[in-house]
Design a protein around this motif. Structure first.
Motif, PDB file in Angstrom:
ATOM      1  N   LEU A 125       0.830  -1.203   0.000  1.00  0.00           N
ATOM      2  CA  LEU A 125       0.000   0.000   0.000  1.00  0.00           C
ATOM      3  C   LEU A 125       0.867   1.258   0.000  1.00  0.00           C
ATOM      4  CD1 LEU A 125      -2.747  -1.067   2.579  1.00  0.00           C
ATOM      5  CD2 LEU A 125      -3.047  -0.766   0.111  1.00  0.00           C
ATOM      6  N   SER A 128       2.345   1.660  -3.460  1.00  0.00           N
ATOM      7  CA  SER A 128       1.324   2.150  -4.398  1.00  0.00           C
ATOM      8  C   SER A 128       1.068   3.641  -4.207  1.00  0.00           C
ATOM      9  CB  SER A 128       0.018   1.370  -4.211  1.00  0.00           C
ATOM     10  OG  SER A 128       0.210   0.007  -4.482  1.00  0.00           O
ATOM     11  N   GLU A 129       1.066   4.065  -2.940  1.00  0.00           N
ATOM     12  CA  GLU A 129       0.817   5.482  -2.664  1.00  0.00           C
ATOM     13  C   GLU A 129       1.945   6.356  -3.177  1.00  0.00           C
ATOM     14  OE1 GLU A 129       0.507   8.513   1.177  1.00  0.00           O
ATOM     15  OE2 GLU A 129       0.035   6.386   1.449  1.00  0.00           O
ATOM     16  N   ASP A 132       2.855   6.730  -7.107  1.00  0.00           N
ATOM     17  CA  ASP A 132       2.010   7.721  -7.790  1.00  0.00           C
ATOM     18  C   ASP A 132       2.464   9.149  -7.499  1.00  0.00           C
ATOM     19  OD1 ASP A 132       0.424   5.741  -8.865  1.00  0.00           O
ATOM     20  OD2 ASP A 132      -1.057   5.798  -7.262  1.00  0.00           O
ATOM     21  N   ARG A 133       3.377   9.299  -6.529  1.00  0.00           N
ATOM     22  CA  ARG A 133       3.850  10.640  -6.164  1.00  0.00           C
ATOM     23  C   ARG A 133       5.266  10.910  -6.651  1.00  0.00           C
ATOM     24  NH1 ARG A 133       2.250  12.155  -0.098  1.00  0.00           N
ATOM     25  NH2 ARG A 133       2.630  14.225  -0.980  1.00  0.00           N
ATOM     26  N   LYS A 156       4.390   7.727   6.494  1.00  0.00           N
ATOM     27  CA  LYS A 156       4.291   6.273   6.376  1.00  0.00           C
ATOM     28  C   LYS A 156       5.606   5.617   5.991  1.00  0.00           C
ATOM     29  CE  LYS A 156      -0.593   6.273   5.067  1.00  0.00           C
ATOM     30  NZ  LYS A 156      -1.579   5.892   4.020  1.00  0.00           N
TER      31      LYS A 156
END
Length: 360
Positions: A125, A128-129, A132-133, A156
């Motif tokens: 997760l 994935s976060e 995208d950044r 995180k």
């Protein structure tokens, strides 16, 4: 294991998004290895976990043959018929061989597998976060440093800021809040690794998007950026709206917008120039703050020959060639700069014909 365990897996499925069946299958696979390791078994076994009750059973899988050679893997037809009367040679028969204290092993193994899968899911997760950044700006808190890197807490995940990606002369202390630019997100055995930079030209671009509403809204477009971190940068802007001054929008009232970015970049000088589809005009603009008399462009070779007033020559070139070098990067051209006097009769004298050439 029991019904409570199954309910716990269902709760994990709701909270973490890890499907219960996937977890149970992983636990069953781990229990097969645990059974063979703890009970010195080379038999072909299957572990079954009841999806409703959580009961765990181990079955030895044996092939039916006329004369067994390895009793751990084979069974005679007569013995197999006592288990299943309709069995035939070549079929597989399953015999329950669940050890008496297997529940303890099952519970320990299940805990390890679930913990590992939760960790993998959380890493997935996070990856994935942050994937995208990539090429985006983030604010974090400096946690620590070692011989080569700063480590920045992004909430995180802990990002890596190499010293080579820090603006020259910039030093951070623990708990300093800083803005960085995500250059790369990688999967590693220890989880996702996020690499960030303070010197990347993308940081300058994103800072302008944060400070200038016209850029964020798409009214003003950043066409190109060239940067020598900590010293000087150039940014070319353009708009299709005739009522908007793209340079003025970036500078802001009394220079407030660009000054906020300069402060963030520890005093780095920023030249904001107007982009043009006419390459000669763009090259002239890019040499700001120097004034340009004439620009001749060879489009095919991406070469621009620039003439400036004598008193503007050093300004056009810049300290150690920096202004011309940044203009070359901004426009994608090789730029040759000469003064007006060098273009006159004196230019025929080879000792006076000094050409300032800058590679893009």
């Amino acid at each position: 294991m029991n019904v409570d365990f199954i309910e716990a897996l269902e709760a994990l499925e709701r909270e973490k998004g890890i499907k219960k069946d996937v977890l149970i299958e992983a636990i069953e696979a781990a229990l097969i290895s645990g059974y063979k390791r703890n009970f010195n078994s080379a038999a072909n076994v299957r572990v079954d976990i009841n999806r409703q009750t959580g009961d765990v059973k181990v079955f030895a899988r044996k092939q039916v043959v006329e004369e067994p050679e390895d009793p751990r893997l084979e069974i005679s037809l007569d013995a197999a018929e006592q288990i299943d009367p309709g069995i035939q040679i070549g079929d597989i028969v399953e015999i329950e061989v669940t050890p008496r204290d297997f529940g303890r092993i099952a519970a320990q193994t299940a805990k390890q597998v679930v913990t590992q899968r939760i960790r993998e899911a959380e890493r997935g997760l996070i990856y994935s976060e942050f994937i995208d950044r990539e090429e985006d700006i983030v604010t974090g808190v400096v946690q620590r440093q070692d011989a080569r890197n700063y480590y920045v807490d992004l909430g995180k995940v802990e990002a890596v800021l190499p010293f080579a990606e820090v603006i020259p002369g910039e030093k951070f202390k623990q708990n300093d809040r800083i803005k960085t630019y995500i250059t790369k997100v990688e999967k590693t055995t220890k989880g996702p690794q996020v690499l960030v930079s303070r010197t990347h030209p993308g940081l300058l671009k994103r800072l302008f998007e944060l400070e200038v509403p016209e850029i964020y809204e798409g009214v003003v477009e950043i066409k190109s950026v060239s940067r020598e971190a900590g010293q000087r940068s150039k940014i070319a802007v353009h708009t299709k709206n005739p009522d908007v001054d793209p340079v003025g929008a970036c500078v802001g009232p009394r220079g407030a917008r660009v000054q906020a970015i300069v402060n963030e970049l520890k005093g780095e000088k920023i030249d904001i120039v107007r982009w043009s589809s006419d390459l000669a005009e763009f090259v002239a603009n890019s040499l700001s703050p120097a004034k340009v008399v004439k620009v001749d462009v060879e489009e095919s070779e991406k070469v621009a020959r620039v003439v400036v007033p004598d008193y503007q020559l050093s300004l056009a070139i810049g300290k150690e060639g920096q202004n011309a070098r940044l203009a070359a990067k901004l426009t994608g051209c090789k730029i040759d700069i000469k003064s007006e006097s060098q273009m006159g009769p004196a230019a025929d004298d080879p000792e006076l014909d000094i050409e300032h050439e800058v590679e893009r």
